[in-house]
Design a protein around this motif. Structure first.
Motif, PDB file in Angstrom:
ATOM      1  N   ILE A 101     -58.897  23.968  70.879  1.00 24.24           N
ATOM      2  CA  ILE A 101     -58.071  23.843  69.681  1.00 24.24           C
ATOM      3  C   ILE A 101     -56.935  22.876  69.981  1.00 24.24           C
ATOM      4  CG2 ILE A 101     -56.565  25.804  70.261  1.00 24.24           C
ATOM      5  CD1 ILE A 101     -56.594  26.549  67.253  1.00 24.24           C
ATOM      6  N   SER A 102     -56.398  22.258  68.949  1.00 23.41           N
ATOM      7  CA  SER A 102     -55.315  21.298  69.157  1.00 23.41           C
ATOM      8  C   SER A 102     -54.271  21.436  68.052  1.00 23.41           C
ATOM      9  CB  SER A 102     -55.870  19.868  69.157  1.00 23.41           C
ATOM     10  OG  SER A 102     -56.485  19.576  67.910  1.00 23.41           O
ATOM     11  N   ASP A 106     -57.837  28.587  64.199  1.00 29.17           N
ATOM     12  CA  ASP A 106     -59.278  28.366  64.123  1.00 29.17           C
ATOM     13  C   ASP A 106     -59.966  29.638  64.583  1.00 29.17           C
ATOM     14  OD1 ASP A 106     -61.639  25.963  65.619  1.00 29.17           O
ATOM     15  OD2 ASP A 106     -61.887  27.522  64.103  1.00 29.17           O
ATOM     16  N   GLY A 107     -60.335  30.459  63.620  1.00 27.84           N
ATOM     17  CA  GLY A 107     -60.993  31.719  63.938  1.00 27.84           C
ATOM     18  C   GLY A 107     -60.072  32.636  64.726  1.00 27.84           C
ATOM     19  N   SER A 120     -48.013  27.863  72.649  1.00 30.31           N
ATOM     20  CA  SER A 120     -48.741  29.030  73.110  1.00 30.31           C
ATOM     21  C   SER A 120     -50.074  29.115  72.379  1.00 30.31           C
ATOM     22  CB  SER A 120     -47.923  30.310  72.898  1.00 30.31           C
ATOM     23  OG  SER A 120     -47.641  30.494  71.536  1.00 30.31           O
ATOM     24  N   LEU A 121     -51.020  29.712  73.059  1.00 26.94           N
ATOM     25  CA  LEU A 121     -52.350  29.953  72.509  1.00 26.94           C
ATOM     26  C   LEU A 121     -52.529  31.451  72.389  1.00 26.94           C
ATOM     27  CD1 LEU A 121     -55.265  28.998  71.759  1.00 26.94           C
ATOM     28  CD2 LEU A 121     -55.822  29.269  74.182  1.00 26.94           C
ATOM     29  N   HIS A 122     -52.852  31.908  71.182  1.00 24.63           N
ATOM     30  CA  HIS A 122     -53.112  33.318  70.945  1.00 24.63           C
ATOM     31  C   HIS A 122     -54.600  33.511  70.684  1.00 24.63           C
ATOM     32  CE1 HIS A 122     -48.767  34.572  69.740  1.00 24.63           C
ATOM     33  NE2 HIS A 122     -48.752  33.554  70.583  1.00 24.63           N
ATOM     34  N   ILE A 123     -55.174  34.478  71.357  1.00 25.74           N
ATOM     35  CA  ILE A 123     -56.582  34.805  71.153  1.00 25.74           C
ATOM     36  C   ILE A 123     -56.631  36.264  70.686  1.00 25.74           C
ATOM     37  CG2 ILE A 123     -58.881  34.906  72.165  1.00 25.74           C
ATOM     38  CD1 ILE A 123     -57.877  33.072  74.420  1.00 25.74           C
ATOM     39  N   VAL A 124     -57.102  36.444  69.445  1.00 28.34           N
ATOM     40  CA  VAL A 124     -57.159  37.792  68.873  1.00 28.34           C
ATOM     41  C   VAL A 124     -58.455  37.965  68.068  1.00 28.34           C
ATOM     42  CG1 VAL A 124     -56.012  39.504  67.416  1.00 28.34           C
ATOM     43  CG2 VAL A 124     -54.645  37.788  68.620  1.00 28.34           C
ATOM     44  N   PRO A 125     -59.266  38.994  68.330  1.00 25.30           N
ATOM     45  CA  PRO A 125     -59.188  39.855  69.499  1.00 25.30           C
ATOM     46  C   PRO A 125     -59.824  39.179  70.705  1.00 25.30           C
ATOM     47  CG  PRO A 125     -61.054  40.476  68.134  1.00 25.30           C
ATOM     48  CD  PRO A 125     -60.387  39.326  67.436  1.00 25.30           C
TER      49      PRO A 125
END
Lengths: 114, 113
Positions: B48-49, B59-60, B74-79
């Motif tokens: 992602i950018s 993006d999702g 920061s990059l958030h990944i959920v879940p």
């Protein structure tokens, strides 16, 4: 899905020997790059190539290094006289054009200099 | 010369929870930021950018936040999912010229089932 390919996956060479690392970028891409990653360190930029010439090179990319696009598909990195400290993963990358920042990376070539 | 810094080498989270990966930069001229994911024996894969004119891109399951005044993203990944376990690299670029990528050292994310 088109992808960047690199050969060989692993190259072992003796200090002082010449090596050529090969890459086939994605076919409609115009910008080509080489990066390297020494074990445990960050991915470092080596050189960028556009319109059949080097557009930028890093301090690492000294006279021992050269790049070439010998035909319409291959992009090569040559190290003339390898040193122990050249041992690293070498990644080729390409991108479509100016302003497209996402670069697509190949799987890398692990170069081991003994 | 550490223009892009990822100060935490690793992060471990439980499946289903949020993963937050941080990145700081020093060069205020950077105008585009990217996250790459890397599995062992593979090359970095674009994730992602975000452009410097934005403060969020989604993006999702992946969202990147940019705080230009703090020079922080920061990059958030959920879940988070076990398949997300990989090394994540933050990278930055400058418009024009070679548009090379300047990478951080990477952070190893482990998502436990």
């Amino acid at each position: 899905e088109p992808e960047v390919t690199q050969t060989p996956s692993h190259q072992v060479t003796q200090m002082g020997q010449e090596v050529i690392l090969r890459c086939v970028p994605i076919s409609n891409h115009l910008y080509f790059y080489w990066y390297r990653q020494i074990l445990g360190q960050k991915v470092e930029f080596l050189v960028s190539f556009y319109n059949n010439e080097i557009s930028e090179k890093s301090e690492i990319f000294d006279d021992q290094f050269s790049v070439e696009r010998p035909d319409g598909s291959n992009f090569t990195l040559k190290i003339r006289s390898t040193k122990l400290e050249d041992s690293a993963m070498y990644f080729c990358a390409s991108k479509p054009g100016q302003g497209n920042y996402e670069q697509y990376f190949g799987p890398g070539t692990r170069l081991t200099v003994t | 010369d550490q223009q892009v810094k990822q100060n935490s080498p690793s992060l471990s989270v439980q499946e289903g929870r949020i993963s937050i990966l941080n990145c700081d930069y020093t060069n205020s001229m950077f105008d585009y930021f990217l996250w790459y994911k890397k599995y062992p024996a593979e090359g970095p894969t674009f994730l992602i950018s975000i452009s410097s004119i934005k403060d969020k891109n989604e993006d999702g399951r992946f969202t990147v936040f940019l705080n230009k005044s703090a020079k922080h993203l920061s990059l958030h990944i959920v879940p988070s999912q076990p398949g997300d376990s990989a090394v994540y690299f933050c990278a930055a670029s400058l418009q024009g010229g070679s548009e090379k990528l300047v990478f951080g050292k990477g952070m190893k994310l482990t998502v436990n089932p």
